[in-house]
Scaffold this active site. Structure first.
Site, PDB file in Angstrom:
ATOM      1  N   LYS A  55      -4.911 -10.459  21.251  1.00 44.86           N
ATOM      2  CA  LYS A  55      -6.084 -10.129  20.430  1.00 44.86           C
ATOM      3  C   LYS A  55      -5.614  -9.973  18.988  1.00 44.86           C
ATOM      4  O   LYS A  55      -5.019  -8.957  18.608  1.00 44.86           O
ATOM      5  CB  LYS A  55      -6.746  -8.842  20.929  1.00 44.86           C
ATOM      6  CG  LYS A  55      -8.044  -8.531  20.212  1.00 44.86           C
ATOM      7  CD  LYS A  55      -8.793  -7.402  20.907  1.00 44.86           C
ATOM      8  CE  LYS A  55     -10.170  -7.166  20.322  1.00 44.86           C
ATOM      9  NZ  LYS A  55     -10.181  -6.906  18.889  1.00 44.86           N
ATOM     10  N   CYS A 112       5.551  11.406 -11.974  1.00 44.44           N
ATOM     11  CA  CYS A 112       6.541  11.934 -12.909  1.00 44.44           C
ATOM     12  C   CYS A 112       6.325  11.175 -14.214  1.00 44.44           C
ATOM     13  O   CYS A 112       6.440   9.951 -14.247  1.00 44.44           O
ATOM     14  CB  CYS A 112       7.949  11.690 -12.383  1.00 44.44           C
ATOM     15  SG  CYS A 112       9.176  11.961 -13.668  1.00 44.44           S
ATOM     16  N   LYS A 126      -7.437  -2.736  24.684  1.00 45.85           N
ATOM     17  CA  LYS A 126      -6.881  -2.300  23.395  1.00 45.85           C
ATOM     18  C   LYS A 126      -5.623  -1.478  23.619  1.00 45.85           C
ATOM     19  O   LYS A 126      -5.616  -0.558  24.444  1.00 45.85           O
ATOM     20  CB  LYS A 126      -7.903  -1.443  22.655  1.00 45.85           C
ATOM     21  CG  LYS A 126      -9.182  -2.190  22.310  1.00 45.85           C
ATOM     22  CD  LYS A 126      -9.114  -2.795  20.945  1.00 45.85           C
ATOM     23  CE  LYS A 126      -9.721  -1.837  19.969  1.00 45.85           C
ATOM     24  NZ  LYS A 126     -10.059  -2.449  18.708  1.00 45.85           N
ATOM     25  N   CYS A 154      14.445  14.233 -11.889  1.00 44.94           N
ATOM     26  CA  CYS A 154      14.748  14.503 -13.302  1.00 44.94           C
ATOM     27  C   CYS A 154      14.169  15.834 -13.770  1.00 44.94           C
ATOM     28  O   CYS A 154      14.307  16.193 -14.930  1.00 44.94           O
ATOM     29  CB  CYS A 154      14.224  13.371 -14.172  1.00 44.94           C
ATOM     30  SG  CYS A 154      12.432  13.375 -14.307  1.00 44.94           S
ATOM     31  N   GLU A 169      -5.052 -13.619  26.574  1.00 41.48           N
ATOM     32  CA  GLU A 169      -4.669 -14.052  25.221  1.00 41.48           C
ATOM     33  C   GLU A 169      -4.352 -12.840  24.367  1.00 41.48           C
ATOM     34  O   GLU A 169      -4.781 -11.729  24.688  1.00 41.48           O
ATOM     35  CB  GLU A 169      -5.855 -14.777  24.553  1.00 41.48           C
ATOM     36  CG  GLU A 169      -6.306 -15.996  25.288  1.00 41.48           C
ATOM     37  CD  GLU A 169      -7.630 -16.536  24.745  1.00 41.48           C
ATOM     38  OE1 GLU A 169      -8.013 -16.173  23.616  1.00 41.48           O
ATOM     39  OE2 GLU A 169      -8.260 -17.305  25.470  1.00 41.48           O
ATOM     40  N   TYR A 215     -11.692 -20.075  20.889  1.00 40.40           N
ATOM     41  CA  TYR A 215     -12.953 -20.153  21.628  1.00 40.40           C
ATOM     42  C   TYR A 215     -13.770 -21.327  21.120  1.00 40.40           C
ATOM     43  O   TYR A 215     -13.870 -21.526  19.918  1.00 40.40           O
ATOM     44  CB  TYR A 215     -13.702 -18.828  21.422  1.00 40.40           C
ATOM     45  CG  TYR A 215     -14.993 -18.697  22.192  1.00 40.40           C
ATOM     46  CD1 TYR A 215     -15.048 -18.981  23.546  1.00 40.40           C
ATOM     47  CD2 TYR A 215     -16.154 -18.274  21.551  1.00 40.40           C
ATOM     48  CE1 TYR A 215     -16.226 -18.844  24.248  1.00 40.40           C
ATOM     49  CE2 TYR A 215     -17.344 -18.120  22.245  1.00 40.40           C
ATOM     50  CZ  TYR A 215     -17.372 -18.419  23.596  1.00 40.40           C
ATOM     51  OH  TYR A 215     -18.534 -18.275  24.282  1.00 40.40           O
ATOM     52  N   CYS A 224       9.701  17.017 -10.877  1.00 37.00           N
ATOM     53  CA  CYS A 224      10.280  15.791 -10.315  1.00 37.00           C
ATOM     54  C   CYS A 224      11.626  16.101  -9.661  1.00 37.00           C
ATOM     55  O   CYS A 224      12.496  16.700 -10.293  1.00 37.00           O
ATOM     56  CB  CYS A 224      10.449  14.754 -11.420  1.00 37.00           C
ATOM     57  SG  CYS A 224      11.290  13.268 -10.845  1.00 37.00           S
ATOM     58  N   CYS A 239      13.830   9.097 -16.160  1.00 31.77           N
ATOM     59  CA  CYS A 239      13.912   9.478 -14.752  1.00 31.77           C
ATOM     60  C   CYS A 239      14.642   8.351 -13.990  1.00 31.77           C
ATOM     61  O   CYS A 239      14.173   7.209 -13.990  1.00 31.77           O
ATOM     62  CB  CYS A 239      12.493   9.685 -14.238  1.00 31.77           C
ATOM     63  SG  CYS A 239      12.427  10.112 -12.510  1.00 31.77           S
ATOM     64  N   ASP A 294      -5.447  -9.416  15.092  1.00 31.74           N
ATOM     65  CA  ASP A 294      -6.120  -8.404  14.278  1.00 31.74           C
ATOM     66  C   ASP A 294      -6.373  -8.949  12.876  1.00 31.74           C
ATOM     67  O   ASP A 294      -5.566  -8.778  11.970  1.00 31.74           O
ATOM     68  CB  ASP A 294      -5.235  -7.151  14.226  1.00 31.74           C
ATOM     69  CG  ASP A 294      -6.019  -5.940  13.780  1.00 31.74           C
ATOM     70  OD1 ASP A 294      -7.258  -6.040  13.697  1.00 31.74           O
ATOM     71  OD2 ASP A 294      -5.388  -4.899  13.520  1.00 31.74           O
TER      72      ASP A 294
HETATM   73  S1  IVH Z   1     -12.951 -14.168  22.081  1.00 28.80           S
HETATM   74  C1  IVH Z   1     -17.371 -14.086  23.042  1.00 28.80           C
HETATM   75  N1  IVH Z   1     -10.349 -14.115  21.762  1.00 28.80           N
HETATM   76  O1  IVH Z   1     -11.854  -9.667  18.674  1.00 28.80           O
HETATM   77  C2  IVH Z   1     -15.920 -13.989  22.865  1.00 28.80           C
HETATM   78  N2  IVH Z   1     -11.680 -12.755  20.340  1.00 28.80           N
HETATM   79  O2  IVH Z   1     -14.396  -7.651  19.478  1.00 28.80           O
HETATM   80  C3  IVH Z   1     -15.507 -14.136  21.466  1.00 28.80           C
HETATM   81  N3  IVH Z   1     -10.393 -11.525  18.640  1.00 28.80           N
HETATM   82  O3  IVH Z   1     -14.877 -10.661  17.252  1.00 28.80           O
HETATM   83  C4  IVH Z   1     -14.237 -13.543  21.123  1.00 28.80           C
HETATM   84  N4  IVH Z   1      -8.403 -12.278  19.228  1.00 28.80           N
HETATM   85  O4  IVH Z   1     -12.712 -11.380  16.082  1.00 28.80           O
HETATM   86  C5  IVH Z   1     -11.536 -13.635  21.338  1.00 28.80           C
HETATM   87  N5  IVH Z   1      -8.022 -14.214  21.566  1.00 28.80           N
HETATM   88  C6  IVH Z   1      -9.204 -13.740  21.142  1.00 28.80           C
HETATM   89  C7  IVH Z   1      -9.306 -12.830  20.060  1.00 28.80           C
HETATM   90  C8  IVH Z   1     -10.575 -12.353  19.692  1.00 28.80           C
HETATM   91  C9  IVH Z   1      -9.081 -11.499  18.377  1.00 28.80           C
HETATM   92  C10 IVH Z   1     -11.401 -10.724  17.893  1.00 28.80           C
HETATM   93  C11 IVH Z   1     -12.629 -11.488  17.489  1.00 28.80           C
HETATM   94  C12 IVH Z   1     -13.795 -10.748  18.107  1.00 28.80           C
HETATM   95  C13 IVH Z   1     -13.208  -9.427  18.420  1.00 28.80           C
HETATM   96  C14 IVH Z   1     -13.848  -8.857  19.674  1.00 28.80           C
END
Ligand code: IVH
Length: 680
Positions: A128, A436, A324, A421, A126, A238, A418, A442, A130
């Site tokens: 991740k 400035c 990561k 100007c 999946e 999840y 500046c 300006c 942010d």
């Molecule tokens: S699963 C026990 N799936 O990443 C498993 N986490 O350090 C629970 N996150 O705290 C997390 N995308 O905030 C999961 N597709 C994803 C995610 C995800 C982002 C974040 C989440 C978690 C942190 C893990």
């Protein structure tokens, strides 16, 4: 049918029907991205619902779609213990670490390590996301609680704010378990983030660093109406509960889609490491095309039985890992530094680089932030520098390759005048940026001010776009915002791209803007830190530019939402002779610098210092009218009763909770007639 005459039963039916329809439209728009009605029609339905609920407060449900607009204030977020702890994930950064993870999983499950002949393990890959993680509890299909992660053991109850996120269902559809928790990530789409920063820039406020910070900052705001405006979004990834329908993570996620949740389409089942690596490599490259930020990939064992067998360490599950992404980095030559002047006069140093490919695009420029950072990095023109593209859109310089530094390179001498100007730059105490100060002469500052002045939310002169401003500025026809009102057809017609029709359009737009009410004119003139809402509050309270221009900091602090910074900025603005002249000229041209007769009528200071809560249904005025009356007469309309409340203005059918609270705090309760008496 007139809503006023509708009896309660009919109202109840209509509310139920509207609620259902609105939630379906929310789902179509925010989860499926496939709306089936226009925004206008949606707003009309929502307005009808809100009106009905105001007429019948006893019918207002905490999970009505009207709650998505926000309005409730959370003074303090309650800390609540998580039913299941919120674990985080172990991180990995390389193929080797991923291979080690697969080995550990196989060992834990007592499977052969040889993937060719060993038993298959299904992994789910999946994105991740942010943002900030959230845990939602649903009981009998209703969202009952939303908790932030906190320290993993207990988090903050942010249910009111979460209800404003349109992609999170308040009611579920289909065949869901009676009780379960679902977790996901709240995030801010990049376009929304850019919009917010543009608005902040308009009023001279520092931009937010990145979408993640913006999202978590927003979740902790007390006013849910502000949260609602921020357009947060949420993917769920999840689930936990005793009666989940399937035995695998993937199947349950797909099922949760049918209950109304927003589940990513990019979830993929992978059967070996190679498939996982393909997924990782694909998204490492493609992630910049997504409309939101991701910082890696999450890999999970699919089968719950296997997850259980693997268990967890103190901090994270053994059945999942995060991969990561490295912020992509390259090194290239810093060819020169130029300095940009923003519309507020802030100076930004920009690195001009030897063009280099980074994260899918050719990079020629990078931000150097400010003088302090240049000093700290000791970057010199001619150096090889490391450039990185992280969560931010503009790449940044993160260091110097000293091993490649040529002889004779000299430290950067930051400019003190500046570049546009030639005014001497200043640096305000506590601020990192140089400014400035020549705000009225300006060029980029003037042009920026003009663009702000004509913007839709300000004077709304849409016939005067950025290019025309540039052209008129270059030809010397406009040097400040007041010059706009001196423009004549015979000056414009000889210019390039100016036909009779566009000239007429332009002049018509300018003429029409003279009707724009005072509060928007006040926003348009661009006093630093005075945004749209602040301008409105000031206009209502102070009523004319005359009084405003002679107000002291102390007097300004009396205005709702005006703090020290705004008050000082206003006083500073009017202490500048040039600004005063500008206002005088605009006034002579016929712009609105006082509240209109209509707005002034019936205005007074009779309720000054009073905080009034409205509750129930009224016979002579609508709740909106009462609110307007309170504000017009110098009072404050507040949503909830506290020790500071002066009066509870009570109508019929007032909620018993409010009544109880008011009497326990000794807040005086007045009727609509008594309220009107206060004003006469
Ligand atoms: S699963 C026990 N799936 O990443 C498993 N986490 O350090 C629970 N996150 O705290 C997390 N995308 O905030 C999961 N597709 C994803 C995610 C995800 C982002 C974040 C989440 C978690 C942190 C893990």
């Amino acid at each position: 049918m007139n809503v006023l005459t509708m009896d309660k039963e009919k109202a109840q039916q209509r509310i139920a029907q509207l609620s259902k329809e609105l939630e379906q439209h929310n789902y179509n728009y925010y989860v499926l991205s496939a709306p089936t009605i226009s925004d206008y029609d949606f707003d009309m339905l929502l307005e009808e619902l809100i009106k009905l609920e105001q007429q019948h407060p006893e019918l207002l449900s905490q999970d009505s779609p009207s709650q998505r607009v926000g309005g409730k204030i959370t003074k303090e977020f309650k800390t609540v213990k998580h039913k299941y702890v919120m674990l985080s994930l172990a991180n990995s950064y390389s193929r080797e670490e991923m291979t080690d993870f697969d080995e550990r999983v196989r060992k834990g499950l007592e499977l052969e390590s040889n993937t060719l002949f060993g038993a298959e393990i299904e992994y789910v890959c999946e994105l991740k996301f942010d943002g900030l993680s959230i845990s939602l509890t649903y009981e009998n299909g209703k969202l009952v609680q939303a908790l932030t992660r906190g320290d993993g053991v207990q988090g903050d109850d942010v249910t009111t704010n979460v209800k404003t996120i349109r992609s999170i269902p308040i009611h579920l559809k289909g065949n869901y378990p009676s009780l379960f928790e679902i977790r996901g990530e709240i995030f801010l789409p990049r376009t929304v983030f850019d919009e917010i920063n543009k608005e902040r820039e308009d009023i001279g406020e520092a931009p937010l660093a990145n979408p993640r910070n913006a999202a978590s900052g927003t979740m902790k705001m007390q006013d849910s109406a502000v949260v609602a405006k921020r357009k947060l979004d949420c993917f769920l990834y999840y689930m936990m509960g005793d009666n989940l329908p399937f035995k695998t993570h993937y199947e349950n996620l797909q099922e949760a889609k049918t209950w109304g949740f927003k589940i990513s389409e990019r979830v993929k089942v992978c059967r070996n490491l190679d498939e996982i690596f393909d997924y990782i490599d694909y998204w490492d490259k493609e992630r910049f095309k997504l409309p939101f930020d991701i910082d890696g990939i999450v890999i999970k064992v699919n089968e719950y039985a296997k997850q259980e067998q693997l268990g967890m360490t103190a901090k994270s599950p053994r059945w999942a890992i995060a991969y990561k992404f490295k912020a992509e980095q390259v090194s290239t030559v810093l060819e020169s530094i130029s300095y940009q002047v923003g519309r507020t006069g802030a100076i930004t140093p920009v690195a001009n680089l030897k063009p280099v490919l980074l994260a899918g695009t050719t990079v020629k420029r990078a931000s150097l932030h400010n003088a302090d950072i240049i000093g700290k990095l000791d970057v010199r023109v001619g150096d090889y520098v490391f450039v990185e593209k992280g969560g931010e859109i503009i790449p940044k310089i993160i260091g110097v390759d000293l091993s490649r530094r040529a002889e004779g390179l000299v430290p950067v001498e930051y400019i003190n005048r500046c570049p546009e100007c030639d005014a001497e730059l200043i640096r305000k105490e506590g601020e990192v940026a140089h400014y400035c100060p020549n705000e009225n002469a300006c060029p980029p500052q003037i042009k920026g001010k003009m663009e702000h002045f004509v913007a839709r939310k300000a004077m709304n002169i849409d016939s005067l776009g950025g290019e025309t401003i540039e052209q008129l500025f270059k030809t010397g026809l406009i040097k400040n915002i007041a010059d706009i009102y001196d423009l004549k057809a015979e000056q414009l017609l000889p210019l390039e791209r100016m036909a009779e029709k566009s000239v007429n359009n332009l002049l018509e737009g300018i003429e029409l803007s003279k009707q724009v009410p005072f509060e928007r004119v006040l926003f348009a003139i661009g006093i630093r830190h005075v945004g749209e809402t602040t301008a409105k509050k000031i206009a209502r309270k102070i009523k004319s530019i005359e009084v405003l221009s002679n107000s002291t900091v102390e007097e300004l602090l009396q205005v709702d939402e005006v703090g020290e910074i705004i008050a000082k900025s206003i006083v500073e603005y009017f202490s500048n002779e040039e600004n005063r002249n500008l206002i005088e000229r605009l006034k002579n041209k016929g712009l609105q610098f006082t509240l209109s007769e209509e707005q002034l009528e019936g205005a007074s200071e009779k309720l000054k210092g009073l905080s009034i809560v409205i509750s129930g249904v009224f016979t002579k005025h609508s709740r909106d009218e009462l609110k307007e009356l309170i504000e017009k007469n110098g009072g404050k309309n507040s949503g909830s009763i506290s020790g500071k409340t002066s009066y509870l203005l009570a109508g019929e059918n007032m909620g018993p909770e409010k009544l109880k609270k008011a009497s326990s705090l000794g807040v005086k309760i007045i009727s609509e007639d008594e309220f009107i008496n206060l004003l006469s």
